[in-house]
Scaffold this active site. Structure first.
Site, PDB file in Angstrom:
ATOM      1  N   MET A 169      11.511  23.354   2.512  1.00 36.72           N
ATOM      2  CA  MET A 169      10.406  22.856   1.602  1.00 36.72           C
ATOM      3  C   MET A 169      11.501  21.782   0.675  1.00 36.72           C
ATOM      4  SD  MET A 169       7.820  23.870  -0.927  1.00 36.72           S
ATOM      5  CE  MET A 169       6.427  25.134   0.859  1.00 36.72           C
ATOM      6  N   LYS A 187       1.004  -1.124  -0.180  1.00 36.74           N
ATOM      7  CA  LYS A 187       0.049  -0.186  -0.149  1.00 36.74           C
ATOM      8  C   LYS A 187       0.963   1.479  -0.199  1.00 36.74           C
ATOM      9  CE  LYS A 187      -0.494  -0.862   4.712  1.00 36.74           C
ATOM     10  NZ  LYS A 187      -0.823  -1.386   6.084  1.00 36.74           N
ATOM     11  N   TYR A 238      16.207  29.275   7.278  1.00 38.27           N
ATOM     12  CA  TYR A 238      14.788  30.269   8.019  1.00 38.27           C
ATOM     13  C   TYR A 238      14.730  30.481   8.989  1.00 38.27           C
ATOM     14  CZ  TYR A 238      11.823  30.144   4.011  1.00 38.27           C
ATOM     15  OH  TYR A 238      11.331  29.963   2.347  1.00 38.27           O
ATOM     16  N   ARG A 291      -9.935  -0.868  14.791  1.00 40.26           N
ATOM     17  CA  ARG A 291     -10.314   0.174  13.392  1.00 40.26           C
ATOM     18  C   ARG A 291     -10.998  -0.160  12.417  1.00 40.26           C
ATOM     19  NH1 ARG A 291      -4.326   1.413  11.333  1.00 40.26           N
ATOM     20  NH2 ARG A 291      -4.897  -1.193  10.758  1.00 40.26           N
TER      21      ARG A 291
HETATM   22  C1  LIG Z   1      -0.357  -1.953   6.216  1.00 38.15           C
HETATM   23  C2  LIG Z   1      -1.233  -3.195   7.361  1.00 38.15           C
HETATM   24  C3  LIG Z   1       0.018  -3.941   7.500  1.00 38.15           C
HETATM   25  C4  LIG Z   1       1.596  -3.958   7.603  1.00 38.15           C
HETATM   26  O1  LIG Z   1       1.868  -3.319   8.534  1.00 38.15           O
HETATM   27  P1  LIG Z   1       3.701  -3.504   8.659  1.00 38.15           P
HETATM   28  O2  LIG Z   1       3.587  -3.221  10.516  1.00 38.15           O
HETATM   29  O3  LIG Z   1       4.154  -2.624   7.389  1.00 38.15           O
HETATM   30  O4  LIG Z   1       4.503  -4.702   8.927  1.00 38.15           O
HETATM   31  C5  LIG Z   1      -0.753  -5.592   7.892  1.00 38.15           C
HETATM   32  N1  LIG Z   1      -1.546  -5.506   8.103  1.00 38.15           N
HETATM   33  C6  LIG Z   1      -2.603  -4.953   7.856  1.00 38.15           C
HETATM   34  C7  LIG Z   1      -4.371  -4.702   7.666  1.00 38.15           C
HETATM   35  C8  LIG Z   1      -1.918  -3.225   7.082  1.00 38.15           C
HETATM   36  O5  LIG Z   1      -2.886  -2.349   7.335  1.00 38.15           O
END
Ligand SMILES: *Cc1c(COP(=O)(O)O)cnc(C)c1O
Length: 342
Positions: free
Chosen positions: A290, A35, A242, A126
């Site tokens: 930036m 992702k 800055y 979640r």
């Molecule tokens: C992002 C995610 C992972 C991977 O987690 P890491 O901590 O990056 O290894 C696995 N399962 C779910 C549901 C996630 O959202």
């Protein structure tokens, strides 16, 4: 166009990290979370390399990410489930949804179902349906490939880890799911009783170290590089950058490089980041802006305009230095880098 910024990516380290996590997963299969554009590295190239190493299960957040991977023909699961707007892509078989809510389950059933995954909440609150939903028969009639849950505290030695593991284990056999999956990167390090049938590492594949056990076996993958645009001598008493946060105690040579927080080199690296230039380790001084950062050439030899420097991006240390998480340091890596796999 020549690269303004380079993100050097170690393809062998990426594959080795995944192989290490696969081995640590014991008898469970090891997938990969790709992702957020493969945690900033580039999802297509990451998935292609991991598939070549034997990875068979990939996880993205949404259907746009899944569509991007579609040409690779891999088994992809979409963690955010499926909205009405996603149903066309889902029906086309681009990926499997991970159903998270009763409404998503109903949507999938109404569309005729097909193989899906399901997320069940075991305490993180979640995403996910509840254990009670399962007991009430919410999933009856679904063809579930993988039942999964997610650990809230796997990067800590928290009592919640065993609690979530035990709650998840109690769901074994009641949904008809072909596989069970709980562990992310840190969860793999918690031991084989967290691995179930399939693990889902992300961070550690990319060189992140969420738990001490992984420190010895995971190697860095990501090396940001930038170019020196100007070298100047700052006179004693003069300030840099800055808000003039850094003042020279003595005449000091400094180099200005073309990397800043818009590239993911966050302001937290102001006065704390480190850079390698011609084999020398040099500190960032003053505010990161930036598009630019300034480094001290105090005591450095033969560093000049046009040289490339490599930022110290060892994730564990860089996270401590910047106050950002290792996840943020990876996923923040911006679009101005040309990603170069070696
Ligand atoms: C992002 C995610 C992972 C991977 O987690 P890491 O901590 O990056 O290894 C696995 N399962 C779910 C549901 C996630 O959202």
């Amino acid at each position: 166009m020549p690269a303004p910024l380079r993100l050097r990516l170690d393809g062998d380290a990426l594959v080795r990290n995944w192989q290490t996590l696969d081995r640590m997963s014991g008898r469970a299969a090891c997938g990969a979370a790709v992702k957020a554009n493969g945690y900033g590295l580039g999802a297509v190239e990451v998935a292609r390399r991991l598939a070549g190493a034997g990875c068979r299960d990939f996880f993205v957040s949404n259907w746009r990410e899944a569509v991007e991977l579609a040409p690779l023909g891999l088994a992809v699961s979409v963690l955010h489930g499926v909205r009405d707007e996603d149903m066309a892509a889902a029906r086309a078989g681009v990926a499997r949804p991970v159903l998270n809510t009763p409404a998503q389950v109903a949507r999938w059933k109404a569309a005729g179902g097909g193989a899906c995954d399901v997320m069940v909440d075991t305490g993180m609150n979640r995403l996910g349906v509840s254990a009670q939903d399962l007991a009430d028969g919410l999933l009856d009639g679904l063809t579930i490939e993988t039942l999964m849950s997610h650990l809230a505290c796997a990067d800590e030695d928290a009592a919640m880890n065993a609690l979530q593991r035990d709650r998840f284990a109690a769901l074994q056999g009641i949904t008809g799911a072909r596989r069970m999956s709980l562990a992310n990167s840190a969860g793999i390090a918690l031991g084989h009783d967290y691995a179930f049938d399939l693990t889902r590492p992300g961070l550690a594949v990319y060189g992140g170290v969420p738990r001490g056990e992984l420190g010895e076996v995971i190697t860095p993958v990501v090396y940001p590089e930038a170019e020196i645009l100007q070298v100047r001598r700052v006179r004693a008493g003069d300030a840099v950058g800055y808000n003039a946060t850094w003042t020279a105690k003595a005449d000091t040579d400094v180099a200005v490089v073309n990397l800043g927080y818009a590239d993911g080199y966050f302001r937290g690296f102001s006065d704390t980041g480190m850079v390698f230039a011609r084999g020398q380790r040099l500190p960032v001084l003053g505010r990161v802006s930036m598009d630019l950062a300034t480094i001290s050439l105090d005591g450095a030899d033969a560093v000049s305009e046009g040289d490339w420097v490599s930022f110290d991006y060892h994730l564990l240390a860089a996270a401590l230095a910047s106050g950002m998480s290792q996840y943020e340091l990876l996923t923040g890596l911006g679009r101005r880098f040309v990603r170069i796999w070696g």
